[in-house]
Design an enzyme around this catalytic site. Structure first.
Site, PDB file in Angstrom:
ATOM      1  N   HIS A   1     -21.632  12.837 -29.273  1.00 11.75           N
ATOM      2  CA  HIS A   1     -21.194  11.753 -30.154  1.00 11.75           C
ATOM      3  C   HIS A   1     -21.134  10.400 -29.449  1.00 11.75           C
ATOM      4  O   HIS A   1     -21.214   9.366 -30.081  1.00 11.75           O
ATOM      5  CB  HIS A   1     -19.855  12.082 -30.801  1.00 11.75           C
ATOM      6  CG  HIS A   1     -18.784  12.490 -29.837  1.00 11.75           C
ATOM      7  ND1 HIS A   1     -18.817  13.678 -29.162  1.00 11.75           N
ATOM      8  CD2 HIS A   1     -17.672  11.858 -29.433  1.00 11.75           C
ATOM      9  CE1 HIS A   1     -17.754  13.766 -28.387  1.00 11.75           C
ATOM     10  NE2 HIS A   1     -17.042  12.675 -28.532  1.00 11.75           N
TER      11      HIS A   1
ATOM     12  N   ASP B   1       1.692  19.427 -21.475  1.00  6.45           N
ATOM     13  CA  ASP B   1       0.781  18.292 -21.482  1.00  6.45           C
ATOM     14  C   ASP B   1       1.468  17.303 -22.432  1.00  6.45           C
ATOM     15  O   ASP B   1       1.381  17.427 -23.649  1.00  6.45           O
ATOM     16  CB  ASP B   1      -0.599  18.720 -21.996  1.00  6.45           C
ATOM     17  CG  ASP B   1      -1.592  17.561 -22.013  1.00  6.45           C
ATOM     18  OD1 ASP B   1      -1.180  16.421 -21.736  1.00  6.45           O
ATOM     19  OD2 ASP B   1      -2.777  17.795 -22.309  1.00  6.45           O
TER      20      ASP B   1
ATOM     21  N   LYS C   1      -0.762   6.850 -23.846  1.00  5.77           N
ATOM     22  CA  LYS C   1      -0.223   7.106 -25.184  1.00  5.77           C
ATOM     23  C   LYS C   1       1.248   6.682 -25.207  1.00  5.77           C
ATOM     24  O   LYS C   1       1.533   5.505 -25.303  1.00  5.77           O
ATOM     25  CB  LYS C   1      -0.398   8.582 -25.561  1.00  5.77           C
ATOM     26  CG  LYS C   1      -1.827   8.974 -25.899  1.00  5.77           C
ATOM     27  CD  LYS C   1      -2.722   9.117 -24.711  1.00  5.77           C
ATOM     28  CE  LYS C   1      -4.068   9.690 -25.047  1.00  5.77           C
ATOM     29  NZ  LYS C   1      -4.538  10.634 -24.055  1.00  5.77           N
TER      30      LYS C   1
ATOM     31  N   PHE D   1      -6.446  19.843 -24.977  1.00  5.82           N
ATOM     32  CA  PHE D   1      -7.188  18.627 -25.276  1.00  5.82           C
ATOM     33  C   PHE D   1      -8.556  18.736 -24.597  1.00  5.82           C
ATOM     34  O   PHE D   1      -8.694  19.458 -23.614  1.00  5.82           O
ATOM     35  CB  PHE D   1      -6.386  17.422 -24.749  1.00  5.82           C
ATOM     36  CG  PHE D   1      -7.061  16.108 -24.971  1.00  5.82           C
ATOM     37  CD1 PHE D   1      -7.292  15.648 -26.256  1.00  5.82           C
ATOM     38  CD2 PHE D   1      -7.467  15.325 -23.903  1.00  5.82           C
ATOM     39  CE1 PHE D   1      -7.930  14.427 -26.461  1.00  5.82           C
ATOM     40  CE2 PHE D   1      -8.096  14.112 -24.106  1.00  5.82           C
ATOM     41  CZ  PHE D   1      -8.331  13.662 -25.390  1.00  5.82           C
ATOM     42  N   ASP D   2      -9.577  17.996 -25.086  1.00  2.00           N
ATOM     43  CA  ASP D   2     -10.936  18.264 -24.584  1.00  2.00           C
ATOM     44  C   ASP D   2     -11.116  18.014 -23.076  1.00  2.00           C
ATOM     45  O   ASP D   2     -11.775  18.791 -22.407  1.00  2.00           O
ATOM     46  CB  ASP D   2     -12.021  17.575 -25.434  1.00  2.00           C
ATOM     47  CG  ASP D   2     -11.825  16.086 -25.597  1.00  2.00           C
ATOM     48  OD1 ASP D   2     -10.970  15.522 -24.887  1.00  2.00           O
ATOM     49  OD2 ASP D   2     -12.528  15.473 -26.422  1.00  2.00           O
TER      50      ASP D   2
ATOM     51  N   ALA E   1       1.589  13.928 -23.186  1.00  8.47           N
ATOM     52  CA  ALA E   1       1.138  12.557 -23.468  1.00  8.47           C
ATOM     53  C   ALA E   1       1.927  11.921 -24.613  1.00  8.47           C
ATOM     54  O   ALA E   1       2.210  10.729 -24.594  1.00  8.47           O
ATOM     55  CB  ALA E   1      -0.355  12.558 -23.808  1.00  8.47           C
TER      56      ALA E   1
ATOM     57  N   TYR F   1       0.831  -1.209   0.000  1.00  6.08           N
ATOM     58  CA  TYR F   1       0.000   0.000   0.000  1.00  6.08           C
ATOM     59  C   TYR F   1       0.865   1.258   0.000  1.00  6.08           C
ATOM     60  O   TYR F   1       0.611   2.218  -0.722  1.00  6.08           O
ATOM     61  CB  TYR F   1      -0.924   0.007   1.219  1.00  6.08           C
ATOM     62  CG  TYR F   1      -1.954   1.111   1.142  1.00  6.08           C
ATOM     63  CD1 TYR F   1      -3.202   0.877   0.570  1.00  6.08           C
ATOM     64  CD2 TYR F   1      -1.663   2.397   1.598  1.00  6.08           C
ATOM     65  CE1 TYR F   1      -4.135   1.891   0.461  1.00  6.08           C
ATOM     66  CE2 TYR F   1      -2.591   3.422   1.486  1.00  6.08           C
ATOM     67  CZ  TYR F   1      -3.833   3.163   0.920  1.00  6.08           C
ATOM     68  OH  TYR F   1      -4.742   4.169   0.803  1.00  6.08           O
TER      69      TYR F   1
HETATM   70  C1  LIG Z   1      -5.424  11.529 -23.691  1.00  3.43           C
HETATM   71  C2  LIG Z   1      -5.010  12.888 -23.367  1.00  3.43           C
HETATM   72  C3  LIG Z   1      -5.339  13.484 -22.145  1.00  3.43           C
HETATM   73  C4  LIG Z   1      -6.237  12.803 -21.125  1.00  3.43           C
HETATM   74  O1  LIG Z   1      -5.687  11.622 -20.684  1.00  3.43           O
HETATM   75  P1  LIG Z   1      -6.584  10.352 -20.266  1.00  3.43           P
HETATM   76  O2  LIG Z   1      -5.530   9.339 -19.906  1.00  3.43           O
HETATM   77  O3  LIG Z   1      -7.391   9.967 -21.461  1.00  3.43           O
HETATM   78  O4  LIG Z   1      -7.405  10.747 -19.109  1.00  3.43           O
HETATM   79  C5  LIG Z   1      -4.884  14.755 -21.907  1.00  3.43           C
HETATM   80  N1  LIG Z   1      -4.151  15.413 -22.798  1.00  3.43           N
HETATM   81  C6  LIG Z   1      -3.799  14.877 -23.991  1.00  3.43           C
HETATM   82  C7  LIG Z   1      -2.981  15.663 -24.942  1.00  3.43           C
HETATM   83  C8  LIG Z   1      -4.232  13.606 -24.311  1.00  3.43           C
HETATM   84  O5  LIG Z   1      -3.919  13.084 -25.503  1.00  3.43           O
END
Ligand SMILES: *Cc1c(COP(=O)(O)O)cnc(C)c1O
Length: 465
Positions: free
Chosen positions: A456, A221, A264, A130-131, A223, A78
């Site tokens: 969507h 950000d 990613k 990102f959304d 990813a 833990y």
């Molecule tokens: C996928 C993504 C996120 C969100 O991450 P999740 O793991 O889907 O919650 C944030 N920013 C970017 C650029 C992303 O591609």
């Protein structure tokens, strides 16, 4: 054989396959029924009825044998699990940031960060959010502002760094809203919402300079940091002789921390983290982390996930891997163009976007041409894709008299990492060739049920005659 031996034209998949999964074959009659039952919404199709799945590159990665053996080493204690320290040091080594906080996926890091630094009256300025990031900024009461370079919105321009921030607009916006109200400047690398286009080191330096001048925090950000680093190596002459880890480190050195979805470039199926230097933010973030995610040495993940991510972050920086990765996306893009399918130029790091407005000019936006193409592609061959157009980004319907189209009508083909081979891509190109030859047979769709947010996911549609 290595990257230095450049005489070979064929770029091969840099792996051999140890474990396989069958594809979901189905008949056209079956797919026709499935589409009707799914309300012409591909989110409602069971995945085992999908032959090739380009819905997303998020969490759909294939893990390596080394990652699977790391899974067995996972320490599920833990607190103070050995796996956390493996995870922490892998991230510190790549990013150079002091503190590492694990989370179950990227959006959890966003929610926590904006709970700490967001709030009403504040602004977050970005190349493009990102959304989920935008939703978390707005959820905290702050205002999100996208400041992409102009070429980001031009589909046919061959600019190398369409993921860049418009530096003039950044400075102008800081002056307009007042620096004291800017909570954060964020660069998404690669710029997911703008086609997976990379940002250059030069642009990141420009952002850094402005942030230093106005004393603003600057995060990435990140990813798809490795794909961004590889595209920098290919497209930014000043970085040509640097290794991928060196370029990644330059990117991270220019910022004060990062938010990362490991689904990613982490080469895993779940996970994420934030890495920061600001101790005050880290202290507050950990308090929120414990409420929603878990103790700071696991943050909503199992020890085995932490191990798999640590290993994945190392593997993703391998140049042979990235060469194959970027080449496969580009290969799909070139093949589609040759088959008469217009795409957004240049191919991005993780996906190809079909320019549906020019491909299917006979279907007006209010008949959702992107979704119509997604359904035709599924019906034809069981291939799943993702509409980015008036269904997911627009609002209302023509019947209600309230229809607002999206700025663009695109179909995204996102490439899972290390999952498909060249013949899967060749097949995809062949199918598009047939659709291109018979495109007049593709008809628009009508939306039956509308909802206000993220429609969507829940939309049901029916085909027009
Ligand atoms: C996928 C993504 C996120 C969100 O991450 P999740 O793991 O889907 O919650 C944030 N920013 C970017 C650029 C992303 O591609």
């Amino acid at each position: 054989m290595s990257t230095t031996e450049t005489q070979w034209k064929t770029i091969i998949e840099p792996f051999k396959i140890k474990s396989v999964e069958p594809l979901g074959f189905s008949s056209r009659t079956e797919r026709k029924k499935l589409l009707e039952r799914a309300g012409y919404n591909l989110f409602n199709i069971p995945a085992d009825k999908v032959l090739i799945d380009y819905l997303t590159d998020s969490g759909t990665n294939a893990m390596s044998s080394a990652q699977w053996s790391a899974v067995m080493r996972g320490d599920e204690s833990y607190a103070g699990a050995r796996s956390f320290f493996v995870f922490e040091s892998a991230i510190q080594k790549i990013t150079g940031y002091k503190k590492v906080i694990p989370v179950h996926q990227g959006r959890a890091a966003e929610r926590i960060l904006f709970a700490v630094i967001g709030g009403p009256g504040k602004y977050v300025l970005a190349n493009t959010l990102f959304d989920t990031t935008r939703a978390n900024v707005e959820g905290s009461g702050s205002v999100a502002v996208d400041l992409p370079v102009k070429s980001a919105g031009e589909f046919q321009t061959q600019a190398p760094f369409k993921g860049n921030m418009d530096l003039k607009a950044l400075e102008q916006t800081i002056n307009d809203v007042g620096a004291q109200r800017v909570a954060l400047v964020l660069m998404t690398v690669t710029n997911n919402a703008m086609g997976g286009q990379p940002a250059s080191i030069e642009n990141l330096k420009g952002v850094r300079k402005i942030c230093s001048r106005y004393r603003l925090p600057f995060l990435l950000d990140a990813a798809r940091f490795a794909e961004n680093a590889y595209l920098i190596k290919m497209r930014e002459p000043a970085c040509r002789s640097l290794s991928i880890p060196e370029i990644a480190r330059r990117m991270f050195d220019l910022a004060d921390g990062c938010l990362v979805s490991a689904k990613k470039d982490g080469l895993t199926n779940i996970g994420g983290f934030m890495a920061l230097n600001n101790e005050e933010w880290v202290r507050k973030a950990k308090e929120i982390l414990i409420l929603g995610e878990g103790f700071p040495t696991y943050g909503g993940l199992a020890g085995r996930d932490l191990e798999a991510i640590a290993r994945g972050l190392e593997e993703v920086l391998d140049e042979e891997y990235l060469k194959y990765r970027i080449r496969s996306v580009e290969y799909l893009g070139k093949g589609l163009k040759k088959a008469g399918v217009p795409i957004v130029e240049p191919p991005g790091g993780h996906a190809i976007y079909v320019d549906v407005r020019s491909f299917l000019p006979h279907i007006p936006p209010y008949q959702f041409p992107g979704q119509a193409l997604a359904c035709a592609l599924y019906l034809e061959a069981g291939i799943r894709s993702f509409e980015i157009g008036s269904l997911s980004m627009g609002s209302g319907t023509i019947e209600s008299g309230q229809f607002t189209p999206a700025k663009m009508e695109l179909l995204r083909l996102a490439m899972p990492r290390r999952v498909y081979t060249q013949s899967h891509i060749d097949f995809t190109i062949e199918v598009f060739g047939k659709l291109a030859a018979e495109k007049k047979k593709i008809h628009g769709l009508r939306l039956i049920n509308d909802s206000k947010t993220l429609r969507h996911f829940t939309a049901r549609l029916s085909p027009l005659p």
